[in-house]
Write an enzyme that holds these catalytic residues in place. Sequence first.
Site, PDB file in Angstrom:
ATOM      1  N   ASP A   1      33.963  20.525   7.293  1.00  0.00           N
ATOM      2  CA  ASP A   1      32.929  18.812   5.932  1.00  0.00           C
ATOM      3  C   ASP A   1      34.301  19.291   4.912  1.00  0.00           C
ATOM      4  O   ASP A   1      35.360  18.516   4.803  1.00  0.00           O
ATOM      5  CB  ASP A   1      31.823  19.116   5.401  1.00  0.00           C
ATOM      6  CG  ASP A   1      31.556  18.259   5.165  1.00  0.00           C
ATOM      7  OD1 ASP A   1      31.578  17.034   4.963  1.00  0.00           O
ATOM      8  OD2 ASP A   1      29.811  17.841   5.031  1.00  0.00           O
TER       9      ASP A   1
ATOM     10  N   GLY B   1      35.614  21.266   4.038  1.00  0.00           N
ATOM     11  CA  GLY B   1      36.320  22.642   4.071  1.00  0.00           C
ATOM     12  C   GLY B   1      36.079  23.879   2.857  1.00  0.00           C
ATOM     13  O   GLY B   1      36.669  24.840   2.965  1.00  0.00           O
TER      14      GLY B   1
HETATM   15  P1  5GP Z   1      32.234  22.239   5.012  1.00  0.00           P
HETATM   16  O1  5GP Z   1      31.639  24.170   4.345  1.00  0.00           O
HETATM   17  O2  5GP Z   1      33.268  22.253   5.408  1.00  0.00           O
HETATM   18  O3  5GP Z   1      31.473  21.210   3.582  1.00  0.00           O
HETATM   19  O4  5GP Z   1      31.230  22.746   5.537  1.00  0.00           O
HETATM   20  C1  5GP Z   1      31.096  22.766   6.988  1.00  0.00           C
HETATM   21  C2  5GP Z   1      29.752  23.115   7.973  1.00  0.00           C
HETATM   22  O5  5GP Z   1      28.733  22.880   7.479  1.00  0.00           O
HETATM   23  C3  5GP Z   1      30.322  23.124   9.623  1.00  0.00           C
HETATM   24  O6  5GP Z   1      30.622  24.539   9.456  1.00  0.00           O
HETATM   25  C4  5GP Z   1      28.607  23.257   9.638  1.00  0.00           C
HETATM   26  O7  5GP Z   1      27.920  24.132   9.827  1.00  0.00           O
HETATM   27  C5  5GP Z   1      28.320  22.153   8.567  1.00  0.00           C
HETATM   28  N1  5GP Z   1      28.216  20.843   8.749  1.00  0.00           N
HETATM   29  C6  5GP Z   1      28.868  20.180   8.140  1.00  0.00           C
HETATM   30  N2  5GP Z   1      29.112  18.267   8.468  1.00  0.00           N
HETATM   31  C7  5GP Z   1      28.229  18.436   9.481  1.00  0.00           C
HETATM   32  C8  5GP Z   1      27.517  17.027  10.777  1.00  0.00           C
HETATM   33  O8  5GP Z   1      28.074  16.505  10.541  1.00  0.00           O
HETATM   34  N3  5GP Z   1      26.677  18.134  11.206  1.00  0.00           N
HETATM   35  C9  5GP Z   1      26.701  18.943  11.610  1.00  0.00           C
HETATM   36  N4  5GP Z   1      25.506  19.303  12.402  1.00  0.00           N
HETATM   37  N5  5GP Z   1      26.515  20.469  10.289  1.00  0.00           N
HETATM   38  C10 5GP Z   1      27.605  19.969   9.453  1.00  0.00           C
END
Ligand code: 5GP
Length: 217
Positions: free
Chosen positions: A137, A139
Amino acid sequence: GGKDEGIVINDGWPGYSLDLFNYPTHYSGDLECVYIPHGVIMDRTERLARNIMDDLGGHDTVVLCVLKAGYQFCADLVERIKTLSRNSEHTLPMSVNFIRLKSYVNDQSTEDLHIIGAEDLSFLTGKNVLIVEAIVDTGKTMKTLLKHVEAFRPKNIKVAGLLVKRVTNSSGCLPDYVGFEIPNRFVVGYALDYNEYFRDLNHICVISESGKLKYKV
Ligand code: 5GP
């Protein structure tokens, strides 16, 4: 060739009507649409397996599966790499390990990222590592994980991410292998959860507002 940034799903993509596919009735009313059908995920994964094999084939590799959401993608990806390995001279010797990260409550990313279990990744030292994640998302998670893994001095690190969200607040950290680039919508299914629900759904779907309310903590 240039970097493969995955199948791009545009902002206007409405998804497929739920009536066109099968899904468990315990989720009726909880979903808005089928965003990426299971079969398309499988076909794309097959191609990612080939790309990974072309790049890493011949080198012993430690696959590091990021739980929980990454388990299904990792299992299917490894399965396809195994198929390629037994059907050609070109093989990819793999071991599989697991790491668990948690940062989400409801559909919101929280600041604190927890690495649960396998804090000691010294088995990665000097190895080729393939990190397998379900979704990137902002990152932030990937960045934190990469820093953690790099500290153990692997020979090489590659990242496979099934989904990458098009977000404005991206850390700029992108996987080497991307399945799909998707709009900034909260998706569930294929082991992606909303408060532990929907992991038992095979398609990647968009959750409905009533679904969000129903399973809110
Ligand atoms: P980031 O650190 O990249 O913002 O978030 C990544 C983590 O958020 C992913 O590993 C996942 O667990 C969760 N996440 C982000 N977007 C989504 C989504 O649309 N659906 C789900 N189920 N989890 C998400």
